[in-house]
Design a protein around this motif. Sequence first.
Motif, mmCIF file in Angstrom:
data_model
loop_
_atom_site.group_PDB
_atom_site.id
_atom_site.type_symbol
_atom_site.label_atom_id
_atom_site.label_comp_id
_atom_site.label_asym_id
_atom_site.label_seq_id
_atom_site.Cartn_x
_atom_site.Cartn_y
_atom_site.Cartn_z
ATOM 1 N N ASP A 51 0.872 -1.202 -0.044
ATOM 2 C CA ASP A 51 -0.119 -0.176 0.083
ATOM 3 C C ASP A 51 0.790 1.196 0.112
ATOM 4 O O ASP A 51 2.068 1.107 -0.102
ATOM 5 C CB ASP A 51 -0.862 0.065 1.269
ATOM 6 C CG ASP A 51 -0.207 0.218 2.567
ATOM 7 O OD1 ASP A 51 0.973 0.165 2.548
ATOM 8 O OD2 ASP A 51 -1.183 0.187 3.581
ATOM 9 N N PHE B 74 0.338 -6.681 1.372
ATOM 10 C CA PHE B 74 -0.623 -7.487 1.715
ATOM 11 C C PHE B 74 -0.586 -8.662 0.746
ATOM 12 O O PHE B 74 0.185 -8.533 -0.303
ATOM 13 C CB PHE B 74 -1.715 -6.725 1.205
ATOM 14 C CG PHE B 74 -2.143 -5.503 2.299
ATOM 15 C CD1 PHE B 74 -2.932 -5.733 3.499
ATOM 16 C CD2 PHE B 74 -1.661 -4.206 2.176
ATOM 17 C CE1 PHE B 74 -3.475 -4.922 4.213
ATOM 18 C CE2 PHE B 74 -1.935 -3.266 2.962
ATOM 19 C CZ PHE B 74 -2.783 -3.643 4.151
ATOM 20 N N LEU C 70 -7.220 -9.154 -5.819
ATOM 21 C CA LEU C 70 -6.413 -8.349 -6.289
ATOM 22 C C LEU C 70 -7.389 -7.187 -7.039
ATOM 23 O O LEU C 70 -7.086 -5.870 -6.950
ATOM 24 C CB LEU C 70 -5.214 -8.721 -7.033
ATOM 25 C CG LEU C 70 -4.457 -7.503 -7.680
ATOM 26 C CD1 LEU C 70 -3.465 -7.189 -6.459
ATOM 27 C CD2 LEU C 70 -3.388 -8.184 -8.732
ATOM 28 N N ALA D 69 -9.220 -5.199 -4.711
ATOM 29 C CA ALA D 69 -8.525 -4.241 -4.075
ATOM 30 C C ALA D 69 -8.355 -3.118 -4.865
ATOM 31 O O ALA D 69 -8.573 -2.063 -4.571
ATOM 32 C CB ALA D 69 -7.158 -4.976 -3.561
ATOM 33 N N TRP D 70 -8.149 -3.046 -6.130
ATOM 34 C CA TRP D 70 -7.981 -2.295 -7.092
ATOM 35 C C TRP D 70 -9.265 -1.331 -7.174
ATOM 36 O O TRP D 70 -9.161 -0.066 -7.345
ATOM 37 C CB TRP D 70 -7.612 -2.962 -8.437
ATOM 38 C CG TRP D 70 -7.739 -2.022 -9.753
ATOM 39 C CD1 TRP D 70 -7.119 -1.013 -9.823
ATOM 40 C CD2 TRP D 70 -8.754 -1.974 -10.915
ATOM 41 N NE1 TRP D 70 -7.377 -0.305 -11.143
ATOM 42 C CE2 TRP D 70 -8.489 -0.940 -11.682
ATOM 43 C CE3 TRP D 70 -9.797 -2.947 -10.932
ATOM 44 C CZ2 TRP D 70 -9.450 -0.659 -12.722
ATOM 45 C CZ3 TRP D 70 -10.562 -2.716 -12.242
ATOM 46 C CH2 TRP D 70 -10.126 -1.585 -13.008
ATOM 47 N N ASN E 141 -11.534 -1.036 -5.045
ATOM 48 C CA ASN E 141 -11.794 -0.474 -3.962
ATOM 49 C C ASN E 141 -10.449 0.841 -3.666
ATOM 50 O O ASN E 141 -10.519 1.132 -2.401
ATOM 51 C CB ASN E 141 -11.854 -1.213 -2.556
ATOM 52 C CG ASN E 141 -12.987 -2.117 -2.448
ATOM 53 O OD1 ASN E 141 -14.230 -1.853 -3.207
ATOM 54 N ND2 ASN E 141 -13.038 -3.288 -2.227
ATOM 55 N N LYS F 138 -7.483 0.674 -3.165
ATOM 56 C CA LYS F 138 -6.413 0.201 -2.304
ATOM 57 C C LYS F 138 -5.112 0.140 -3.150
ATOM 58 O O LYS F 138 -4.135 0.112 -2.548
ATOM 59 C CB LYS F 138 -6.726 -0.980 -1.602
ATOM 60 C CG LYS F 138 -7.826 -0.904 -0.566
ATOM 61 C CD LYS F 138 -8.179 -2.318 0.059
ATOM 62 C CE LYS F 138 -9.415 -2.307 0.923
ATOM 63 N NZ LYS F 138 -9.453 -3.556 1.790
#
Length: 132
Positions: A81, A87, A95, A98-99, A101, A103
């Motif tokens: 991050d 992470f 993944l 996360a992208w 969202n 992050k």
Amino acid sequence: MTLLFYITISLFWGWITALFAQKKGLNPRNWYIAGILFCALAFIAVLFQRKKNLKIPNPVHKPELIPIDPPQRENLWYYLDEKGQQFGPISFQALTIAWKNKKIQGESYVWNEDLENWKKFKEVLKITTPKI
């Protein structure tokens, strides 16, 4: 002179009624005519109308995340991050979440077992948007 005054007042109320009708998502043309014919009564009727919910459809084609090297889709991924905290291991699907969202950004570092070193997200993965 009286007729001209009445026509002017009617046009004014038609315009005001249509303006408020459009703000509420109603058909302004129909309410303009009602405003001309019924003056203040039509305007009062528009004020008591409920606002229509104007729904904006979700885009059909959403951006997708694709590895530049397709077999890497099956690997477990790691990412750093903005604070440098690691992470993972996570699946490609995690993944992607996360992208979505936010992050992970284009400048974030990612790694999997097929990569020699950590690489920037934008160097290893590409974002595609299907054409309409």
